[in-house]
Design a protein around this motif. Structure first.
Motif, PDB file in Angstrom:
ATOM      1  N   GLY A 104       0.863  -1.400  -0.079  1.00  0.00           N
ATOM      2  CA  GLY A 104      -0.053  -0.205  -0.048  1.00  0.00           C
ATOM      3  C   GLY A 104       0.807   1.061  -0.108  1.00  0.00           C
ATOM      4  N   THR A 105       0.396   2.323   0.699  1.00  0.00           N
ATOM      5  CA  THR A 105       1.101   3.677   0.819  1.00  0.00           C
ATOM      6  C   THR A 105       0.706   4.310   1.895  1.00  0.00           C
ATOM      7  OG1 THR A 105       1.683   5.425  -0.496  1.00  0.00           O
ATOM      8  CG2 THR A 105      -0.459   4.419  -0.909  1.00  0.00           C
ATOM      9  N   VAL A 106       1.630   5.262   2.507  1.00  0.00           N
ATOM     10  CA  VAL A 106       1.217   6.219   3.326  1.00  0.00           C
ATOM     11  C   VAL A 106       0.243   6.996   2.863  1.00  0.00           C
ATOM     12  CG1 VAL A 106       3.241   5.971   5.103  1.00  0.00           C
ATOM     13  CG2 VAL A 106       3.423   7.588   3.112  1.00  0.00           C
ATOM     14  N   TRP A 107       0.293   7.274   1.489  1.00  0.00           N
ATOM     15  CA  TRP A 107      -0.609   8.378   1.024  1.00  0.00           C
ATOM     16  C   TRP A 107      -2.035   7.964   1.064  1.00  0.00           C
ATOM     17  CZ3 TRP A 107       1.206  11.186  -4.105  1.00  0.00           C
ATOM     18  CH2 TRP A 107       2.248  11.960  -3.810  1.00  0.00           C
ATOM     19  N   GLY A 171      10.728  18.786  -2.676  1.00  0.00           N
ATOM     20  CA  GLY A 171       9.559  18.044  -3.094  1.00  0.00           C
ATOM     21  C   GLY A 171       9.355  17.254  -4.312  1.00  0.00           C
ATOM     22  N   HIS A 172      10.163  17.383  -5.239  1.00  0.00           N
ATOM     23  CA  HIS A 172      10.314  16.839  -6.659  1.00  0.00           C
ATOM     24  C   HIS A 172      11.469  15.955  -6.673  1.00  0.00           C
ATOM     25  CE1 HIS A 172      12.777  19.733  -8.544  1.00  0.00           C
ATOM     26  NE2 HIS A 172      12.032  20.908  -8.158  1.00  0.00           N
ATOM     27  N   PHE A 173      11.494  15.612  -8.210  1.00  0.00           N
ATOM     28  CA  PHE A 173      12.666  14.378  -8.314  1.00  0.00           C
ATOM     29  C   PHE A 173      13.863  14.975  -9.289  1.00  0.00           C
ATOM     30  CE2 PHE A 173       8.861  12.112  -6.972  1.00  0.00           C
ATOM     31  CZ  PHE A 173       9.376  11.270  -6.088  1.00  0.00           C
ATOM     32  N   THR A 271       5.810  18.514  -6.215  1.00  0.00           N
ATOM     33  CA  THR A 271       6.015  19.122  -5.100  1.00  0.00           C
ATOM     34  C   THR A 271       4.500  19.371  -4.277  1.00  0.00           C
ATOM     35  OG1 THR A 271       7.904  20.197  -5.582  1.00  0.00           O
ATOM     36  CG2 THR A 271       6.717  21.130  -3.846  1.00  0.00           C
ATOM     37  N   TRP A 272       3.459  19.775  -4.990  1.00  0.00           N
ATOM     38  CA  TRP A 272       2.072  19.933  -4.510  1.00  0.00           C
ATOM     39  C   TRP A 272       1.623  18.588  -3.993  1.00  0.00           C
ATOM     40  CZ3 TRP A 272      -0.502  23.717  -2.251  1.00  0.00           C
ATOM     41  CH2 TRP A 272      -1.821  23.195  -2.124  1.00  0.00           C
ATOM     42  N   ASP A 273       1.950  17.379  -4.733  1.00  0.00           N
ATOM     43  CA  ASP A 273       1.452  16.320  -4.104  1.00  0.00           C
ATOM     44  C   ASP A 273       2.000  15.691  -2.915  1.00  0.00           C
ATOM     45  OD1 ASP A 273      -0.580  15.849  -6.368  1.00  0.00           O
ATOM     46  OD2 ASP A 273       0.773  14.314  -7.422  1.00  0.00           O
ATOM     47  N   HIS A 274       3.280  16.185  -2.719  1.00  0.00           N
ATOM     48  CA  HIS A 274       3.959  15.674  -1.605  1.00  0.00           C
ATOM     49  C   HIS A 274       3.867  16.608  -0.510  1.00  0.00           C
ATOM     50  CE1 HIS A 274       6.527  13.260  -4.757  1.00  0.00           C
ATOM     51  NE2 HIS A 274       6.273  12.349  -3.769  1.00  0.00           N
TER      52      HIS A 274
END
Length: 317
Positions: A104-107, A171-173, A271-274
């Motif tokens: 799963g995911t913590v999201w 917050g991005h890659f 970044t916004w997603d994170h």
């Protein structure tokens, strides 16, 4: 035991497959292609590799039957992203397996409220990925508790390790953020840099899956955060990386609407997603029930990955 891993050639499988083989398990890996693991290991010579297009076989209603035909004792599903896909494989495996473990995911929590978050907090997922993962988690736990289907859900954070770019301090890659820090250049963070990210080394995620198998009696019907011991704020993360490179921090801050104009649309969306999720998860339940003991802090995991980027000259200072 005979263990089938679905999607075992990626981040988690790179470490999980050798753990299983070295412990005497028979391992079969189902993946779309024949890509190599991120970190080579002789154990892969003992793994039976099976090529399958899950999306196509799910659409045809055949994937669950394919997995069942392999007669597994344990199935570890690392690449299930829709509730429909989860339902298909559960129906195919019902009464046929000793243990089914899902990634799963913590999201699935959505935004953070009380932190560090515990697994039993109410969910408020957003975004298609988080919503689908939350639905899968709820479905599997319901099946385990109501019908006895032997499911366990592991919930990783931002998985990192050598071989790929980690989530960076803005917050991005984009890996060039690390080069910028490494040269001691200024870095601008969104808002006040107080949103959180929660990394985990891929080896520690593999450990959690392995220990959930070992502690079967404690893990069936449960969900477990699978993250490092502590989350980082963007500011704390950036400051630590400046120090790692031997520099004093040179940080500036911009409100979100102004900051997003300084990066590409793709980077802004990542970044916004994170930062909208700002995960910060407790691992006390995993420590207590499956003896999960992560070997890496968030910074140790990231720094190993950045060292790899430097060695491969994907970033230069």
């Amino acid at each position: 035991m005979r263990v089938v891993i679905i999607g075992g050639s990626g981040h988690i499988g790179t470490y999980l497959v050798p753990m299983l083989v070295e412990s005497g398990h028979e391992v079969l890996n189902i993946s779309r292609g024949q890509r190599a693991a991120y970190v080579p290991h002789a154990a892969w010579k003992q793994v039976q590799s099976i090529t399958a297009d899950r999306d196509a076989e799910d659409a045809a209603g055949q994937f669950g039957e394919r997995v069942r035909s392999l007669k597994p004792d344990v199935v570890i599903d690392l690449i299930c992203f829709t509730e429909a896909s989860a339902r298909q494989i559960v129906e195919a495996l019902r009464g046929q397996v000793r243990h089914f473990l899902h990634c799963g995911t913590v999201w699935s929590h959505g935004h953070s409220t009380t932190v560090p978050a515990t697994e039993d907090q109410p969910r408020a997922p957003f975004g298609e990925y988080g919503i689908q993962k939350a639905r899968i988690e709820a479905y599997l736990l319901q099946e385990a508790r109501r019908t006895g289907f032997p499911a366990t859900v592991l919930m990783p954070g931002h998985i990192v390790g050598p071989g790929y770019v980690p989530l960076n301090p803005v917050g991005h890659f984009n890996p060039q953020v690390y080069a910028q820090i490494g040269r001691g250049e200024p870095l601008t963070l969104p808002n006040l840099g107080l949103e959180t990210v929660h990394h985990v080394h891929a080896e520690d995620v593999a450990q959690a899956f392995y220990k959930a198998m070992i502690y079967w009696g404690s893990s069936v019907g449960e969900n477990f955060h699978t993250v490092s011991p502590a989350a980082l704020t963007l500011r704390g993360y950036a400051e630590a990386m400046y120090a790692w490179f031997g520099h004093s921090p040179k940080l500036y801050y911009l409100g979100w609407e102004d900051w997003r104009k300084t990066v590409t649309e793709q980077e802004a969306q990542a970044t916004w997603d994170h930062i909208a999720h700002s995960p910060n998860a407790s691992i006390e339940k995993a420590r207590r029930l499956i003896q999960y003991q992560p070997r890496h802090t968030s910074l140790q995991a990231v720094q190993e990955a950045v060292s790899w980027l430097l060695a491969q000259r994907q970033i230069t200072l």
